[in-house]
Enzyme design. Structure first.
Site, short mmCIF file in Angstrom:
data_model
loop_
_atom_site.label_atom_id
_atom_site.label_comp_id
_atom_site.label_asym_id
_atom_site.label_seq_id
_atom_site.Cartn_x
_atom_site.Cartn_y
_atom_site.Cartn_z
N PHE A 229 0.89 -1.18 0.00
CA PHE A 229 0.00 0.00 0.00
C PHE A 229 0.92 1.22 0.00
O PHE A 229 1.08 1.91 0.99
CB PHE A 229 -0.90 0.00 1.25
CG PHE A 229 -1.78 -1.22 1.37
CD1 PHE A 229 -3.10 -1.19 0.93
CD2 PHE A 229 -1.28 -2.40 1.92
CE1 PHE A 229 -3.92 -2.30 1.04
CE2 PHE A 229 -2.09 -3.52 2.04
CZ PHE A 229 -3.41 -3.48 1.60
N ASP A 250 -0.38 -0.02 -5.33
CA ASP A 250 -1.44 0.80 -4.75
C ASP A 250 -2.61 0.73 -5.71
O ASP A 250 -2.43 0.67 -6.92
CB ASP A 250 -1.01 2.26 -4.56
CG ASP A 250 -1.85 2.99 -3.51
OD1 ASP A 250 -1.36 3.23 -2.40
OD2 ASP A 250 -3.03 3.29 -3.82
N ASN A 277 -5.00 -4.00 -6.70
CA ASN A 277 -5.62 -4.27 -5.40
C ASN A 277 -4.68 -5.20 -4.64
O ASN A 277 -4.40 -6.31 -5.09
CB ASN A 277 -6.99 -4.92 -5.62
CG ASN A 277 -7.66 -5.25 -4.30
OD1 ASN A 277 -7.03 -5.72 -3.35
ND2 ASN A 277 -8.94 -4.99 -4.24
N ALA A 278 -4.19 -4.74 -3.51
CA ALA A 278 -3.16 -5.50 -2.79
C ALA A 278 -3.65 -6.88 -2.36
O ALA A 278 -2.88 -7.84 -2.39
CB ALA A 278 -2.69 -4.70 -1.59
N ASP A 298 0.74 -1.53 4.85
CA ASP A 298 0.25 -0.30 5.50
C ASP A 298 -1.10 0.06 4.89
O ASP A 298 -1.24 1.06 4.18
CB ASP A 298 1.27 0.84 5.31
CG ASP A 298 0.82 2.14 5.96
OD1 ASP A 298 -0.03 2.09 6.87
OD2 ASP A 298 1.34 3.20 5.57
N CYS A 338 -3.74 1.67 11.07
CA CYS A 338 -3.99 3.06 11.50
C CYS A 338 -5.42 3.22 12.03
O CYS A 338 -5.91 4.34 12.15
CB CYS A 338 -3.71 4.03 10.36
SG CYS A 338 -4.66 3.72 8.88
N1 SAH Z 1 2.43 3.48 3.08
C1 SAH Z 1 2.09 4.84 2.68
C2 SAH Z 1 0.71 5.25 3.12
C3 SAH Z 1 -0.37 4.31 2.69
S1 SAH Z 1 -1.97 4.95 2.86
C4 SAH Z 1 3.14 5.76 3.27
O1 SAH Z 1 3.83 5.37 4.19
O2 SAH Z 1 3.26 6.89 2.80
C5 SAH Z 1 -2.93 3.65 2.24
C6 SAH Z 1 -2.84 3.50 0.74
O3 SAH Z 1 -3.54 2.30 0.41
C7 SAH Z 1 -3.51 4.60 -0.08
O4 SAH Z 1 -2.57 5.13 -0.97
C8 SAH Z 1 -4.64 3.88 -0.84
O5 SAH Z 1 -4.78 4.34 -2.18
C9 SAH Z 1 -4.15 2.46 -0.84
N2 SAH Z 1 -5.17 1.40 -0.94
C10 SAH Z 1 -6.40 1.35 -0.37
N3 SAH Z 1 -6.99 0.15 -0.59
C11 SAH Z 1 -6.10 -0.57 -1.34
C12 SAH Z 1 -6.11 -1.88 -1.88
N4 SAH Z 1 -7.14 -2.69 -1.69
N5 SAH Z 1 -5.03 -2.28 -2.56
C13 SAH Z 1 -3.96 -1.47 -2.73
N6 SAH Z 1 -3.91 -0.22 -2.25
C14 SAH Z 1 -4.95 0.22 -1.56
#
Ligand code: SAH
Length: 394
Positions: A229, A250, A277-278, A298, A338
């Site tokens: 993420f 992401d 999608n992660a 994250d 978070c």
């Molecule tokens: N790790 C980053 C912050 C991540 S915030 C840092 O340290 O700066 C969470 C992120 O997850 C966002 O960018 C959002 O777009 C992404 N996200 C949300 N759902 C997701 C999914 N199912 N698969 C991949 N990314 C996702």
């Protein structure tokens, strides 16, 4: 001391106990009767009293908010613009210790800095402000004036466009409230440079609460890395300093575009940024037999304010199970949550379950939280929202 001059608002004995334990706000269910003072006055500063009429301090009052009372000070503490400015200056002075070498950091962390509902982030020569309660909203001009005096920023950007505004029943809005020039700012975080658009990107631009965790993760970087993420490449680019190859995922295309640009700007050609999608991607990578030396998880808050936790716990468990399965023996999992709902104890419980399902002994290397410029208030669990556990799977 008698709180003369201010309208009084009574709270329940539960509310009074929470205030005495250090909680800086009172929920509506603890205000008795809920709208009493609202009918009497339009003043937004009130004297809070316990069920027996004993004074508990001075608070901002917003009768229609789910959090009608936010503590401004003990006894009778009048609001003045000078006091606001003094608190902002003190908050910033404390960052000399907690964010010493940082170019981007949180200057003011709301209640934890004695500034109810006020967040100020610094990104190099620009400041970003969020006012998250009606009382601070009304004092926006005073906040901006204080920031100009104290920091002489090139730019002050207002980012009152987050979901927290809906929660308070406040309108969403954003814009440049002081200065001119680009809202796109580049700043260094340790060995890495990031570019953010302070007006268009998520939150105030970046996830500053992860700053220390980004830097710390650099220590464990080796072999191949996965940042599931990534947003703008927060963990991925630090990992890339020590890894041969990093895959950054992401689901947001604009976030991945920025992550790619950030990687290029840092000359990190071995970071692959992919829109995905992660949850799906982790399953596919596992199926393909791909393995990593470091995996970072994250995700956005899977547990929302006051919803049932079980679904979120399942989400975190599945995610962490997949993360563990992708690790080579001895690999490191940096795993975050978070959600304030997900207490450190519950989070650890989920990780224990995931490790059990993965059938791997797991060492706890570090249990971390938000960076120290996002302080937790002792005795106020909701302020300890960010967890970042660093584990090693044997
Ligand atoms: N790790 C980053 C912050 C991540 S915030 C840092 O340290 O700066 C969470 C992120 O997850 C966002 O960018 C959002 O777009 C992404 N996200 C949300 N759902 C997701 C999914 N199912 N698969 C991949 N990314 C996702």
């Amino acid at each position: 001391m008698k709180p003369a001059g201010l309208p009084r608002v009574a709270v329940s004995s539960h509310g009074a106990a929470r205030l005495r334990a250090g909680e800086p706000w009172v929920w509506r269910s603890d205000v008795t009767p809920p709208r009493a003072a609202g009918a009497e006055t339009d003043a937004d500063l009130v004297a809070v009293v316990d069920p027996r009429g004993k004074p508990l301090g001075t608070a901002f009052f917003a009768p229609d908010s789910p959090i009608p009372l936010r503590v401004w000070g003990p006894g009778v503490t009048p609001y003045t613009d000078e006091e606001l400015r003094r608190r902002l200056r003190d908050a910033h002075d404390r960052r000399r210790a907690t964010a010493a070498a940082a170019a981007a950091y949180r200057v003011a962390h709301a209640e934890a800095d004695g500034l109810p509902g006020l967040i100020v982030d610094r990104y190099a020569d620009a400041l970003v402000v969020q006012t998250l309660c009606a009382a601070m909203d009304r004092r926006e001009a005073a906040v901006v004036a204080a920031l100009r005096d104290l920091f002489a920023p090139r730019l002050v950007v207002l980012r009152n466009d987050g979901a927290a505004r809906d929660f308070e029943g406040l309108p969403r809005r954003k814009g440049v409230v002081h200065g001119a020039g680009p809202t796109r700012v580049t700043y260094a975080e340790g060995e890495v440079r990031f570019t953010v658009d302070l007006l268009e990107d998520a939150k105030t631009g970046g996830f500053l609460d992860q700053r220390e965790n980004h830097l710390r993760t650099r220590r464990y970087a080796h072999g191949t890395g996965l940042d599931a993420f990534t947003y703008h490449g927060g963990f991925a680019l630090h990992l890339a300093r020590g890894c041969e190859h990093v895959l950054a995922l992401d689901e947001s295309a604009p976030a991945i575009e920025r992550a790619r640009a950030n990687a290029a700007d840092n000359g990190l050609t071995h970071v692959e940024c992919r829109v995905a999608n992660a949850f799906d991607a982790l399953r596919e990578l596992e199926g393909q037999g791909t393995r990593y030396d470091v995996v970072v998880l994250d995700p956005p808050a899977l547990a929302k304010r006051r919803g049932p936790l079980t679904a979120a716990e399942r989400g975190y468990r599945e995610l962490n199970l997949r993360g563990l399965r992708l690790l080579r023996p001895g690999g490191v999992l940096v795993t975050c949550s978070c959600s304030a709902q997900m207490t450190p104890t519950r989070f650890e419980g989920v990780l224990v379950e995931a490790a059990g399902l993965a059938g791997r002994p797991v060492q706890v290397l570090e249990r971390r939280g938000a960076a120290a410029d996002h302080p937790v208030l002792l005795g106020v669990p909701a302020t300890e929202y960010l967890k970042c556990w660093i584990l090693r799977a044997l």
